[in-house]
Design a protein around this motif. Structure first.
Motif, PDB file in Angstrom:
ATOM      1  N   ARG A   1       0.846  -1.194   0.000  1.00 52.62           N
ATOM      2  CA  ARG A   1       0.000   0.000   0.000  1.00 52.62           C
ATOM      3  C   ARG A   1       0.881   1.242   0.000  1.00 52.62           C
ATOM      4  O   ARG A   1       1.827   1.337   0.791  1.00 52.62           O
ATOM      5  CB  ARG A   1      -0.907   0.000   1.234  1.00 52.62           C
TER       6      ARG A   1
ATOM      7  N   ASN B   1       0.840   5.762  -0.460  1.00 52.34           N
ATOM      8  CA  ASN B   1       0.020   6.970  -0.538  1.00 52.34           C
ATOM      9  C   ASN B   1       0.822   8.207  -0.866  1.00 52.34           C
ATOM     10  O   ASN B   1       0.262   9.300  -0.963  1.00 52.34           O
ATOM     11  CB  ASN B   1      -0.750   7.191   0.774  1.00 52.34           C
TER      12      ASN B   1
ATOM     13  N   ALA C   1      -4.100   3.566  -9.557  1.00 56.86           N
ATOM     14  CA  ALA C   1      -3.340   4.501  -8.731  1.00 56.86           C
ATOM     15  C   ALA C   1      -3.721   5.940  -9.085  1.00 56.86           C
ATOM     16  O   ALA C   1      -3.886   6.290 -10.257  1.00 56.86           O
ATOM     17  CB  ALA C   1      -1.843   4.293  -8.933  1.00 56.86           C
TER      18      ALA C   1
ATOM     19  N   GLU D   1      -0.966   7.464  -5.136  1.00 58.26           N
ATOM     20  CA  GLU D   1      -1.670   6.791  -4.052  1.00 58.26           C
ATOM     21  C   GLU D   1      -2.384   5.570  -4.630  1.00 58.26           C
ATOM     22  O   GLU D   1      -3.109   5.680  -5.620  1.00 58.26           O
ATOM     23  CB  GLU D   1      -2.696   7.706  -3.396  1.00 58.26           C
ATOM     24  N   GLY D   2      -2.174   4.431  -4.025  1.00 56.65           N
ATOM     25  CA  GLY D   2      -2.805   3.208  -4.508  1.00 56.65           C
ATOM     26  C   GLY D   2      -2.152   2.001  -3.875  1.00 56.65           C
ATOM     27  O   GLY D   2      -1.603   2.078  -2.781  1.00 56.65           O
TER      28      GLY D   2
ATOM     29  N   GLU E   1     -13.556   2.568  -0.174  1.00 59.29           N
ATOM     30  CA  GLU E   1     -12.294   3.314  -0.219  1.00 59.29           C
ATOM     31  C   GLU E   1     -12.023   4.011   1.111  1.00 59.29           C
ATOM     32  O   GLU E   1     -10.888   4.049   1.579  1.00 59.29           O
ATOM     33  CB  GLU E   1     -12.348   4.340  -1.350  1.00 59.29           C
TER      34      GLU E   1
END
Length: 401
Positions: free
Chosen positions: A113, A115, A128, A310-311, A345
């Protein structure tokens, strides 16, 4: 990443002098690694306190090609010292393309993960999202910086803050910027930030000891070009705003602000930021970073800089199945699907933050209960959706053992 590539997980303290020199060489030659979060001194301080800390040493044909600091939560990999670390990524020469999916697989994890990933990986993962780092250019001095705010269309907002400063001075006397290295001042700031996070329904990242220990360790580092800085804005001997920042060389990162709500009408947080920028420019700092994301309050101070991602990257079929279910629901029932995707999310981000702060399953479960209780009070209509979303998300995202 290709053939001939090997990934080894090591303790940061086990890096050899040659590897440390290579780290410094990679960082100096790669403009994307400007942030204090890529300074090896930050990585070393974080590795001493963050549970599950490690660094991936990535070799191509037996030669070190890159480093990737991380922390492990069962099958989940996160940036080292997440959720405190705003930027992270590969410590590698500019232009080096490393397939992070292969790194994740060789490290025996199910998911990575990110960000605030500085782009440069061959695999960005699915969906992403790109966001700009927000940078204040102080390289030509503070007056030139203010001219830059005018050119960016922010002059009306800047003048409004200047009026706030005059009004504050008239009502309470001159405002004064000071710098503190007092651990008690830092603890008071963290307590204030904790109150703010609880008040706004966020997970309290300082509820776990290691996050507080990291900031205290960074404050204790006595180096002119690196470490934690605590800026204070005072009037009549009273602190009305404070902010923790992180310095590395010619770059300063604004980190954790708080302000006295009794003085809210004077915008004390913004006043402190401008006073800090002025002082930094006088000290020779060339760039001040306000973190990723072009929120309106950041546009007052800074302009978009490098893009960060982010993803996540996952190799877990369960996570793929959950996301496929959300997508299929969106295709059949768009309104329900959009709501479910939004809830999912939101929960996913919250669970990642909880997993980062709480390394034990017991701590994670307790934090999830408190988090859902806070969300339920603030968003009663979402309670059922959150419960269903947690059943989906928790299986693949939190319980990573």
């Amino acid at each position: 990443m290709g053939r001939g590539v090997e990934v080894e997980s090591r303790a940061v303290a086990e890096l050899s002098p040659a590897e440390r020199a290579l780290w410094a060489q990679f960082r100096a030659a790669n403009p994307a690694l400007y942030s204090p979060y890529f300074d090896l001194r930050y990585i070393e301080a974080a590795a001493r306190v963050a549970p599950g800390a490690a660094v991936a040493v990535i070799r191509r044909h037996r030669e070190v090609a890159a480093f990737l600091p991380f922390q492990r939560r069962g099958g989940l990999l996160q940036p080292l010292a997440a959720p405190l670390t705003d930027y992270h990524g590969l410590i590698a020469p500019a232009g080096a393309e490393i397939d992070l999916r292969q790194v994740v697989e060789q490290l025996g994890a199910r998911r990575f993960r990110f960000n605030g990933l500085m782009d440069g990986a061959a695999d960005r993962g699915e969906g992403a999202v790109s966001r700009p780092a927000m940078i204040a250019d102080l390289s030509e001095g503070y007056d030139a910086y203010l001219e830059g705010r005018k050119a960016a269309g922010q002059w009306s907002a800047v003048r409004d803050k200047q009026r706030c400063l005059r009004q504050l001075t008239k009502a309470h006397g001159p405002a004064r910027l000071t710098w503190s290295r007092d651990p008690e001042v830092l603890r008071t700031l963290m307590d204030g930030k904790r109150d703010q996070m609880r008040r706004t329904g966020q997970h309290d990242v300082f509820s776990t000891p290691w996050t507080r220990e990291l900031l205290e360790a960074l404050l204790a580092i006595e180096a002119p070009d690196f470490g934690l800085r605590v800026a204070l804005l005072e009037v009549e001997g009273r602190q009305i705003a404070a902010e923790v920042g992180l310095l590395s060389g010619e770059t300063y990162h604004f980190w954790f602000p708080i302000y006295d709500r009794d003085f809210a009408r004077f915008s004390p947080g913004a006043l402190l930021s401008f006073e800090t920028l002025k002082a930094l420019a006088e000290q020779g700092v060339r760039h001040a970073d306000f973190g990723p994301g072009a929120e309106s309050y950041k546009k007052l101070f800074a302009d978009p800089g490098p893009e960060v991602l982010e993803g996540d990257i996952h190799v877990d079929p369960l996570i793929a199945q959950i996301r496929r279910l959300v997508q299929e629901t969106s295709a059949v029932h768009p309104p329900i699907g959009r709501r479910l995707a939004s809830v999912y999310e939101r929960i996913e981000r919250r669970l990642d933050r909880i997993a980062a702060c709480e390394p034990t399953l017991e701590g994670q479960i307790g934090a999830v209960g408190r988090s859902l209780g806070a969300l339920g009070l603030r968003h009663r209509k979402l309670t059922l959706s959150l419960g269903a979303g947690l059943s989906l998300a928790g299986a693949g995202l939190l319980l990573t053992e």
